[in-house]
Write a protein that holds these residues in place. Structure first.
Motif, PDB file in Angstrom:
ATOM      1  N   MET B  45      -9.365  32.530 -17.296  1.00 52.62           N
ATOM      2  CA  MET B  45      -8.589  33.716 -17.649  1.00 52.62           C
ATOM      3  C   MET B  45      -8.456  34.632 -16.447  1.00 52.62           C
ATOM      4  N   PRO B  47      -5.512  37.978 -14.754  1.00 51.06           N
ATOM      5  CA  PRO B  47      -4.144  38.495 -14.732  1.00 51.06           C
ATOM      6  C   PRO B  47      -3.240  37.577 -13.900  1.00 51.06           C
ATOM      7  N   THR B 182       1.571  31.725 -33.598  1.00 52.28           N
ATOM      8  CA  THR B 182       0.115  31.882 -33.681  1.00 52.28           C
ATOM      9  C   THR B 182      -0.587  30.707 -34.351  1.00 52.28           C
ATOM     10  N   GLU B 186      -2.957  27.728 -32.689  1.00 54.15           N
ATOM     11  CA  GLU B 186      -4.352  27.498 -33.067  1.00 54.15           C
ATOM     12  C   GLU B 186      -4.604  26.025 -33.378  1.00 54.15           C
ATOM     13  N   HIS B 207      -3.872  33.259 -21.094  1.00 54.70           N
ATOM     14  CA  HIS B 207      -4.088  34.704 -20.976  1.00 54.70           C
ATOM     15  C   HIS B 207      -4.450  35.284 -22.336  1.00 54.70           C
ATOM     16  N   GLU B 208      -4.590  34.403 -23.351  1.00 56.94           N
ATOM     17  CA  GLU B 208      -4.927  34.868 -24.688  1.00 56.94           C
ATOM     18  C   GLU B 208      -6.415  34.717 -24.945  1.00 56.94           C
ATOM     19  N   ALA B 209      -7.092  35.837 -25.116  1.00 58.71           N
ATOM     20  CA  ALA B 209      -8.536  35.815 -25.350  1.00 58.71           C
ATOM     21  C   ALA B 209      -8.872  34.989 -26.591  1.00 58.71           C
ATOM     22  N   ARG B 210      -8.012  35.092 -27.598  1.00 61.74           N
ATOM     23  CA  ARG B 210      -8.259  34.384 -28.855  1.00 61.74           C
ATOM     24  C   ARG B 210      -8.295  32.865 -28.636  1.00 61.74           C
ATOM     25  N   ALA B 212      -8.870  31.426 -25.493  1.00 57.29           N
ATOM     26  CA  ALA B 212      -9.985  31.152 -24.570  1.00 57.29           C
ATOM     27  C   ALA B 212     -11.302  31.022 -25.334  1.00 57.29           C
ATOM     28  N   ALA B 213     -11.389  31.710 -26.464  1.00 60.38           N
ATOM     29  CA  ALA B 213     -12.645  31.717 -27.221  1.00 60.38           C
ATOM     30  C   ALA B 213     -12.990  30.352 -27.818  1.00 60.38           C
ATOM     31  N   TRP B 214     -12.060  29.412 -27.792  1.00 57.70           N
ATOM     32  CA  TRP B 214     -12.368  28.057 -28.253  1.00 57.70           C
ATOM     33  C   TRP B 214     -13.173  27.291 -27.216  1.00 57.70           C
ATOM     34  N   ALA B 215     -13.261  27.820 -26.011  1.00 56.85           N
ATOM     35  CA  ALA B 215     -13.945  27.120 -24.922  1.00 56.85           C
ATOM     36  C   ALA B 215     -15.452  27.341 -24.983  1.00 56.85           C
ATOM     37  N   ARG B 217     -17.102  27.736 -22.157  1.00 60.41           N
ATOM     38  CA  ARG B 217     -17.289  28.753 -21.121  1.00 60.41           C
ATOM     39  C   ARG B 217     -15.949  29.358 -20.780  1.00 60.41           C
ATOM     40  N   VAL B 218     -15.956  30.640 -20.507  1.00 57.85           N
ATOM     41  CA  VAL B 218     -14.747  31.317 -20.068  1.00 57.85           C
ATOM     42  C   VAL B 218     -15.006  31.843 -18.661  1.00 57.85           C
ATOM     43  N   PHE B 220     -13.665  34.038 -15.582  1.00 64.24           N
ATOM     44  CA  PHE B 220     -12.722  35.110 -15.293  1.00 64.24           C
ATOM     45  C   PHE B 220     -12.387  35.124 -13.809  1.00 64.24           C
TER      46      PHE B 220
END
Lengths: 185, 244
Positions: B45, B47, B182, B186, B207-210, B212-215, B217-218, B220
């Motif tokens: 993730m 910008p 959406t 998903e 760029h979508e946190a929602r 990235a949360a499937w990973a 590790r994120v 940045f």
């Protein structure tokens, strides 16, 4: 939070005793907001005092069973029929307050404040997502499983909104820094 | 970290990527190191302009680092000639793009079979692998349809089938949900997650946190530098009793 109305609405689906009410509440919300049994009985006695429920005697095993009254049913209808009030001013948001103060404090590394929050919120988001894709929320069959899955979605969207706001703050600060108008280094 | 290094399917070590020189020099990546093990999904993730797409291109051998090294399945990409690198890309690495990149004149099955055929599989074998991959992604019934007759979500499923056909073990996905609504987005995340749970290593740029949360590790990125990492570890919410 409106424990009172939630328990009343559950009672309207059929008479129950205290432990049953707690179990049913937590099934639908995944214990996100755990209720202690004392709180359930305190709420029930207030509801009884206000004439919204009556204690309908024993279930044969010594549990006191409660049911809604006419006034209780009207209260449930009114709850579903009106929006949840949005407090004015809104409840205090510690993160918004922290950033507002950080931005005006010359010695604070605002980028760090933002990033550590983003990481913490991302961890919470990962955890909500893990719960969403495993267990009973992943393939909701019963209505209470779907309810829990949707509560998780609410937590997901909330965390996502916070991260989007942090991204936005960071972008605004970066723009300010490049145009040279900011207090931020 | 040693255990992970030994088993990493993708390992970037002190990777830099500089575009241009002198006044126009842009340092897209600076000293980036990270690894992805089989079974792991890592999200990138940051910008726009943070270097996440460059990182994905470098990881997949589509672009070469100006410093540091990239190893895929234990092989340093810089030790390979162009033909060998192309071979590795077709046999080991699968790509998923935002705009699906399916060839409109080919059916879903032909699209999925194409990398195998380019790699020299007999047409029958490549078709068989393609059908298996389409079935795994739940779109076996779309095999004979052309991309224009498919919805966005269906096209992306076919594209993921193409990325995993022939047991490729590194999946690189660049904003794979960007063109989808959406709930379809998903479903695509769920599929990527399942491929990784089945043993593939995945890198997801989003760029979508929602998403990235499937990973697991994120990572940045900011200005070409890894600034932080979020592991799916225990949080205060871990005690929630969603599972019966």
């Amino acid at each position: 939070m409106s424990v009172k109305q939630a328990l009343l609405a559950l009672l309207e689906q059929g008479p129950k005793y205290g432990y049953q009410l707690r179990t049913e509440f937590e099934e639908r919300t995944g214990s996100t907001w755990p209720l202690n049994i004392g709180q359930v009985y305190t709420t029930l006695s207030r509801l009884e005092r206000d004439g919204l429920v009556v204690a309908g005697g024993d279930d044969g095993e010594g549990h006191v069973v409660y049911r809604t009254t006419e006034a209780g049913r009207a209260e449930v209808d009114a709850w579903f029929g009106s929006p949840v009030p949005r407090d004015q001013p809104p409840p205090r948001d510690e993160l918004a307050i922290k950033l507002a103060i950080a931005i005006s404090s010359p010695d604070v590394d605002v980028e760090y404040v933002i990033q550590q929050q983003r990481t913490a919120t991302m961890r919470a988001l990962q955890e909500h997502t893990r719960l969403k894709r495993s267990g009973r929320a992943a393939r909701p069959e019963a209505p209470e499983d779907l309810a829990w899955s949707l509560v998780l979605d609410a937590l997901v969207f909330e965390a996502e909104a916070e991260i989007r706001w942090l991204d936005h703050c960071e972008a605004r600060l970066a723009r300010l820094a490049t145009t040279g108008g900011g207090t931020h280094s | 970290m040693t255990a992970r290094q030994q088993h990493a399917l993708l390992a970037l070590t002190h990777v830099s990527r500089v575009h241009g020189t002198g006044a126009t020099e842009v340092r897209a990546l600076r000293d980036v190191s990270f690894e992805v093990a089989p079974g792991e999904l890592v999200a990138l993730m940051g910008p726009s302009g943070s270097g996440k797409s460059t990182l994905l291109h470098v990881a997949g051998g589509l672009d070469q680092p100006t410093g540091g090294s990239v190893a895929v399945d234990g092989t340093d990409l810089s030790s390979l000639g162009q033909a060998e690198r192309a071979r590795l890309r077709r046999t080991t690495i699968g790509y998923v793009f935002q705009d699906f990149n399916l060839i409109p004149a080919l059916t879903a099955e032909e699209n999925v079979a194409l990398p195998g055929e380019l790699h020299g599989l007999r047409s029958g074998e490549a078709r068989e692998a393609a059908r298996a991959a389409l079935a795994e992604l739940g779109v076996a019934d779309l095999a004979d349809r052309f991309p224009d007759d498919l919805s966005g979500g269906q096209q992306q499923r076919v594209a993921i089938a193409r990325a995993v056909a022939g047991e490729r073990r590194l999946i690189l996905a660049d904003e794979p949900t960007g063109a989808l609504d959406t709930s379809t987005g998903e479903q695509i995340l769920r599929l990527l997650r399942e491929r990784c749970d089945a043993g593939a290593a995945g890198v997801l740029v989003t760029h979508e946190a929602r998403h990235a949360a499937w990973a697991d590790r994120v990572v940045f990125l900011r200005d070409g530098v890894v600034v932080d990492e979020a592991d799916a570890g225990l949080t205060g919410l871990a005690g929630m009793t969603g599972a019966r």
